[in-house]
Design an enzyme around this catalytic site. Sequence first.
Site, PDB file in Angstrom:
ATOM      1  N   GLN A 310       0.636  -1.237   0.093  1.00 32.20           N
ATOM      2  CA  GLN A 310       0.107   0.095  -0.092  1.00 32.20           C
ATOM      3  C   GLN A 310       0.923   1.158   0.032  1.00 32.20           C
ATOM      4  O   GLN A 310       0.625   2.378  -0.709  1.00 32.20           O
ATOM      5  CB  GLN A 310      -0.815   0.068   1.090  1.00 32.20           C
ATOM      6  CG  GLN A 310      -1.937   1.065   1.456  1.00 32.20           C
ATOM      7  CD  GLN A 310      -3.022   0.999   0.117  1.00 32.20           C
ATOM      8  OE1 GLN A 310      -3.167  -0.189  -0.416  1.00 32.20           O
ATOM      9  NE2 GLN A 310      -3.740   1.807  -0.219  1.00 32.20           N
ATOM     10  N   VAL A 339      -6.374   6.952  -2.759  1.00 34.82           N
ATOM     11  CA  VAL A 339      -5.466   5.834  -2.112  1.00 34.82           C
ATOM     12  C   VAL A 339      -5.383   5.954  -0.709  1.00 34.82           C
ATOM     13  O   VAL A 339      -5.098   6.948  -0.138  1.00 34.82           O
ATOM     14  CB  VAL A 339      -3.973   6.128  -2.774  1.00 34.82           C
ATOM     15  CG1 VAL A 339      -3.317   4.845  -2.290  1.00 34.82           C
ATOM     16  CG2 VAL A 339      -4.154   5.689  -4.405  1.00 34.82           C
ATOM     17  N   ALA A 340      -5.835   4.824   0.051  1.00 46.47           N
ATOM     18  CA  ALA A 340      -5.755   4.944   1.465  1.00 46.47           C
ATOM     19  C   ALA A 340      -4.282   5.146   1.896  1.00 46.47           C
ATOM     20  O   ALA A 340      -3.500   4.483   1.203  1.00 46.47           O
ATOM     21  CB  ALA A 340      -6.331   3.521   1.903  1.00 46.47           C
ATOM     22  N   SER A 345      -5.833   1.142   4.660  1.00 42.56           N
ATOM     23  CA  SER A 345      -6.634   0.512   3.760  1.00 42.56           C
ATOM     24  C   SER A 345      -7.262  -0.636   3.993  1.00 42.56           C
ATOM     25  O   SER A 345      -6.860  -1.641   4.700  1.00 42.56           O
ATOM     26  CB  SER A 345      -5.545  -0.032   2.337  1.00 42.56           C
ATOM     27  OG  SER A 345      -6.303  -0.688   1.448  1.00 42.56           O
ATOM     28  N   HIS A 347      -7.991  -2.931   2.282  1.00 44.82           N
ATOM     29  CA  HIS A 347      -7.212  -4.341   1.507  1.00 44.82           C
ATOM     30  C   HIS A 347      -6.389  -5.004   2.497  1.00 44.82           C
ATOM     31  O   HIS A 347      -5.871  -6.013   2.383  1.00 44.82           O
ATOM     32  CB  HIS A 347      -6.773  -4.000   0.265  1.00 44.82           C
ATOM     33  CG  HIS A 347      -7.543  -3.540  -0.938  1.00 44.82           C
ATOM     34  ND1 HIS A 347      -8.222  -4.573  -1.514  1.00 44.82           N
ATOM     35  CD2 HIS A 347      -8.326  -2.413  -1.305  1.00 44.82           C
ATOM     36  CE1 HIS A 347      -9.117  -3.931  -2.292  1.00 44.82           C
ATOM     37  NE2 HIS A 347      -9.194  -2.707  -2.089  1.00 44.82           N
ATOM     38  N   ASP A 354     -11.675  -5.902  -5.123  1.00 42.57           N
ATOM     39  CA  ASP A 354     -12.180  -4.725  -6.129  1.00 42.57           C
ATOM     40  C   ASP A 354     -12.439  -5.644  -7.344  1.00 42.57           C
ATOM     41  O   ASP A 354     -11.836  -6.677  -7.739  1.00 42.57           O
ATOM     42  CB  ASP A 354     -10.854  -3.912  -6.764  1.00 42.57           C
ATOM     43  CG  ASP A 354     -10.283  -3.078  -5.573  1.00 42.57           C
ATOM     44  OD1 ASP A 354     -11.259  -2.779  -4.501  1.00 42.57           O
ATOM     45  OD2 ASP A 354      -9.226  -2.439  -5.581  1.00 42.57           O
ATOM     46  N   GLU A 397     -16.571   4.276  -4.567  1.00 39.90           N
ATOM     47  CA  GLU A 397     -16.153   3.384  -5.235  1.00 39.90           C
ATOM     48  C   GLU A 397     -17.100   2.126  -5.847  1.00 39.90           C
ATOM     49  O   GLU A 397     -17.452   1.693  -4.610  1.00 39.90           O
ATOM     50  CB  GLU A 397     -14.686   2.836  -4.684  1.00 39.90           C
ATOM     51  CG  GLU A 397     -13.517   3.722  -4.450  1.00 39.90           C
ATOM     52  CD  GLU A 397     -12.298   3.097  -3.894  1.00 39.90           C
ATOM     53  OE1 GLU A 397     -12.213   1.666  -3.500  1.00 39.90           O
ATOM     54  OE2 GLU A 397     -11.302   3.525  -3.484  1.00 39.90           O
ATOM     55  N   HIS A 400     -15.468  -1.670  -5.234  1.00 39.64           N
ATOM     56  CA  HIS A 400     -14.868  -2.098  -3.962  1.00 39.64           C
ATOM     57  C   HIS A 400     -15.824  -2.853  -2.930  1.00 39.64           C
ATOM     58  O   HIS A 400     -16.805  -2.020  -2.539  1.00 39.64           O
ATOM     59  CB  HIS A 400     -14.031  -0.899  -3.064  1.00 39.64           C
ATOM     60  CG  HIS A 400     -13.385  -1.399  -1.827  1.00 39.64           C
ATOM     61  ND1 HIS A 400     -11.998  -1.509  -1.646  1.00 39.64           N
ATOM     62  CD2 HIS A 400     -14.082  -1.542  -0.555  1.00 39.64           C
ATOM     63  CE1 HIS A 400     -11.788  -1.720  -0.470  1.00 39.64           C
ATOM     64  NE2 HIS A 400     -12.881  -1.932   0.193  1.00 39.64           N
TER      65      HIS A 400
HETATM   66 ZN    ZN Z   1     -10.480  -1.377  -3.299  1.00 40.37          ZN
END
Ligand code: ZN
Length: 428
Positions: A310, A339-340, A345, A347, A354, A397, A400
């Site tokens: 990330q 963007v985290a 994030s 993720h 995603d 998003e 996501h």
């Molecule tokens: Zn995502």
Amino acid sequence: MRKHAFSPFGVILWLLLIASTVIVVILLPRTLDSYGQLQTEQNATPTPTANVESMLLITADPNHIPTPTPLILRTGSQGEEVKRLQQRLLELGFYTGLVDGQFGQGTAEAVKLFQAQHGLTADGLAGNDTRSLLFGDSVSTYIPTPVPSPTPSSLAMGDKNSAVKALQQRLKDLGFYTSSVDGDYGAGTQEAVRLFQSQHGLAADGQAGPETLAAVFSQNAKKVVATPTPDPALLPLLINADHPVADGYRPSNLVNLRKTLPASLVYVKGSEIEGDKAAAAALQTMFEAARADGVTGFQISAGYRSVGYQQKLFDEKVAEYLKDGRTRESAISATKLTVAVPGASEHHSGLAFDITVQGTIFKGTPQQIWLHKHCWDYGFIIRYQADKEKITGILAEDWHIRYVGVQHSIIMRDQNLCLEEYLERLTQ
Ligand SMILES: [Zn+2]
């Protein structure tokens, strides 16, 4: 030729002429009269009638072939006509008895069934109307009235019947099921059963076996727990800018998605993409349901991301903005919108994915529309929605999704709560 001869031949001719006049004048009106009686009788209670058949036997011309007899077949009638009737009713599925030429109760019931289905008065009398329809072209075969079948001892995915309908209705009444009561045991029903099982101490396999069915229809069945006990260990993991994960964080149950999910079901973009094991199983169930709905072509383009990875994504985006001439501060704040921050994030959890479609923008595709409508039934949420941007701090998003489990996702969908709102409500 002589005109006034009393030849025997002439006498016979005269006698024949007189005889036929008598028949026409006397017998024909009687015949017509009884025919009229017959016609009116077809819609009336049977009364004794003149014996038409024997009357018609007295025909002026013995060579004349009579047109079909307008007789009524009814209980007690017998003979070839009854046999023909039974045979026809049998062929059409209205009659199941013997073709024996005996018009009994069974034949009468078959006639009634036939009449009812063909818009005739169901009196069980096979008169002209009934028989002309029966032997005509517009006749239809027997359509059985649906009879509710006895509840099967077990129901599962793929079953379609009235017992499934009863199960769905009951689960709906208890708050476990929110979709349509259509008698089709699909993924939504399976999830409702699973949720019911998990809240009733049963093995949560999503199949309605005898034990589950008994519990569902029991007086002691509990309503859905809309606000699960706020046990921090059971709550969905919250990862955002205010709740980052530690640097070395790595979820324990990661599986390789390409090796786990059938390639025929969904395309996993990277061979190294990983995801949480339970979430991967939910992905499979969800994409199978989508395929059953005729929606395929999904792609998983991201899953688990390490904090280090990330950081790389974040730095790359900042560099892009710097190239545009922004200050470092401006580039970082712009990057944070899409963007985290490393550690922040979703993720990192292995629970976020995603979902995209190769070669096109995801928004507006049938896949995106299906996903947004149905992902909730499989424990996923659309994590970043436009109307929640101020709360999540992330721009909407479409692609996501985040696995939280169906016990949470359904409530979040029904109450339109993003994860921050949902958790806040539970822990208050
Ligand atoms: Zn995502």
